[in-house]
Design an enzyme around this catalytic site. Structure first.
Site, PDB file in Angstrom:
ATOM      1  N   ASP A  10      53.502   5.716 -26.924  1.00 61.00           N
ATOM      2  CA  ASP A  10      54.044   5.491 -25.587  1.00 61.00           C
ATOM      3  C   ASP A  10      53.877   3.995 -25.311  1.00 61.00           C
ATOM      4  OD1 ASP A  10      54.628   5.844 -22.742  1.00 61.00           O
ATOM      5  OD2 ASP A  10      52.471   5.621 -22.459  1.00 61.00           O
ATOM      6  N   ASP A  12      54.314   2.095 -21.622  1.00 58.85           N
ATOM      7  CA  ASP A  12      53.638   1.735 -20.357  1.00 58.85           C
ATOM      8  C   ASP A  12      52.301   2.448 -20.207  1.00 58.85           C
ATOM      9  OD1 ASP A  12      56.861   1.744 -19.046  1.00 58.85           O
ATOM     10  OD2 ASP A  12      55.555  -0.006 -18.959  1.00 58.85           O
TER      11      ASP A  12
HETATM   12  C1  XBP Z   1      56.344   4.979 -17.714  1.00 59.41           C
HETATM   13  C2  XBP Z   1      57.395   5.318 -16.755  1.00 59.41           C
HETATM   14  C3  XBP Z   1      58.482   4.316 -16.468  1.00 59.41           C
HETATM   15  C4  XBP Z   1      57.880   3.042 -15.870  1.00 59.41           C
HETATM   16  C5  XBP Z   1      58.921   2.256 -15.104  1.00 59.41           C
HETATM   17  O1  XBP Z   1      56.964   4.991 -18.987  1.00 59.41           O
HETATM   18  O2  XBP Z   1      57.397   6.429 -16.224  1.00 59.41           O
HETATM   19  O3  XBP Z   1      59.332   4.927 -15.514  1.00 59.41           O
HETATM   20  O4  XBP Z   1      56.866   3.418 -14.911  1.00 59.41           O
HETATM   21  O5  XBP Z   1      60.002   1.939 -15.980  1.00 59.41           O
HETATM   22  P1  XBP Z   1      56.098   5.361 -20.332  1.00 59.41           P
HETATM   23  P2  XBP Z   1      61.504   2.223 -15.488  1.00 59.41           P
HETATM   24  O6  XBP Z   1      56.749   6.618 -20.871  1.00 59.41           O
HETATM   25  O7  XBP Z   1      56.267   4.157 -21.230  1.00 59.41           O
HETATM   26  O8  XBP Z   1      54.646   5.581 -19.929  1.00 59.41           O
HETATM   27  O9  XBP Z   1      61.614   1.690 -14.079  1.00 59.41           O
HETATM   28  O10 XBP Z   1      62.393   1.498 -16.467  1.00 59.41           O
HETATM   29  O11 XBP Z   1      61.630   3.729 -15.549  1.00 59.41           O
HETATM   30 MG    MG Z   2      52.747   5.800 -20.235  1.00 56.25          MG
END
Ligand code: XBP
Ligand code: MG
Length: 257
Positions: A10, A12
């Protein structure tokens, strides 16, 4: 479990500490530019993070504050477009850092010939910039973004698409996530899953994880074991040997933290 061929990360909250001082700031700047009175403080954002996908997060928030229902979808789309542009600026200004130990683990896995992939809910428009800017030295064999699959996490689509692009079965890879939603997605795709919690996800329901730690760890800064269903030997650091051992370990009943 066949031999470990790949690790699907993953993005973020897992490889990068991008939410609290990255995405959250971008959302707030987009609200302010649009003349809207909304400010997501750090605690509020932690709750909103349970809604995966930034546009959905904005839309559900607008609905919760009584925004005109007929205008929610178009307003959320416009705000998210601007938020994404702002996030790209924040990334290029160096606002987003890898989590401690992430670079070390990626380099170690890569040097052992294990393929690296990303399965994120985030939008490709900033994901590519971020990977190039923050992890430019890493060769990812597959990068699957939230806007490229029909359904976002906790749906397993991003992980199943990563496996498809890698040409692998679930028992040839391990997933690394930070959140309950990401864990559900990875387990839904049949992947052994290591969870590396952060300040926003330590209280999530992570009982389905094979192993839960609070960081990747560094030689002089060990990470803490939070929960284990694998029985692997924990040395304070997530390294290639641990990921390999995790991929081979049988799943034990959940052990309370
Ligand atoms: C986390 C998310 C993303 C980010 C924001 O992604 O839920 O929505 O918070 O990015 P991950 P966007 O699966 O990498 O933990 O505004 O482009 O959605
Ligand atoms: Mg994440």
């Amino acid at each position: 479990m066949r031999d470990l061929e790949a690790v699907v990360f993953d993005l973020d909250g897992t490889l990068v500490d991008s939410e609290r001082h990255g995405h959250r700031v971008a959302f707030n700047l987009a609200f302010s530019e649009a003349g809207l009175p909304y400010v997501w403080d750090e605690d509020t954002y932690g709750e909103l993070l349970r809604i995966t996908g930034g546009q959905r997060r904005i839309a559900q928030f607008l609905g919760s504050v009584g925004f005109e229902p007929d205008d929610i979808d178009s307003t959320a789309a416009g705000l998210h477009r601007r938020k994404t542009e702002i996030m790209r600026d924040l990334v290029s200004s160096g606002r987003v850092e890898p989590r401690p130990g992430a670079r070390r683990l990626l380099a170690e896995l890569g040097s052992e010939g294990i393929a690296l992939a990303v399965a994120t809910t985030g939008s490709r428009a900033w994901v590519e910039d971020l990977l190039g800017q923050v992890l430019g030295e890493v060769e990812f064999a597959a990068v699957v973004c939230g806007d490229e699959v029909p359904t976002r996490k906790p749906d397993p689509a991003a992980f199943t698409e990563s496996l498809r692009r890698l040409g692998l079965q679930a028992d040839q890879a391990v997933a690394v996530e930070d959140s309950g939603e990401g864990l559900a997605a990875a387990r839904g795709a049949g992947l052994v899953t290591l969870v590396v919690v952060n300040g926003y996800t330590a209280d999530h329901d992570l009982g389905a994880a094979n192993l839960v730690v609070d960081g990747f760890g560094e030689p002089r800064a060990p990470a803490r074991l939070m929960a284990d269903r694998s029985g692997v030997r924990w040395s304070g650091m997530v390294d290639a040997a641990l990921v390999r051992a995790l991929s081979r370990a049988r799943l034990e009943p959940p052990v309370p933290r």
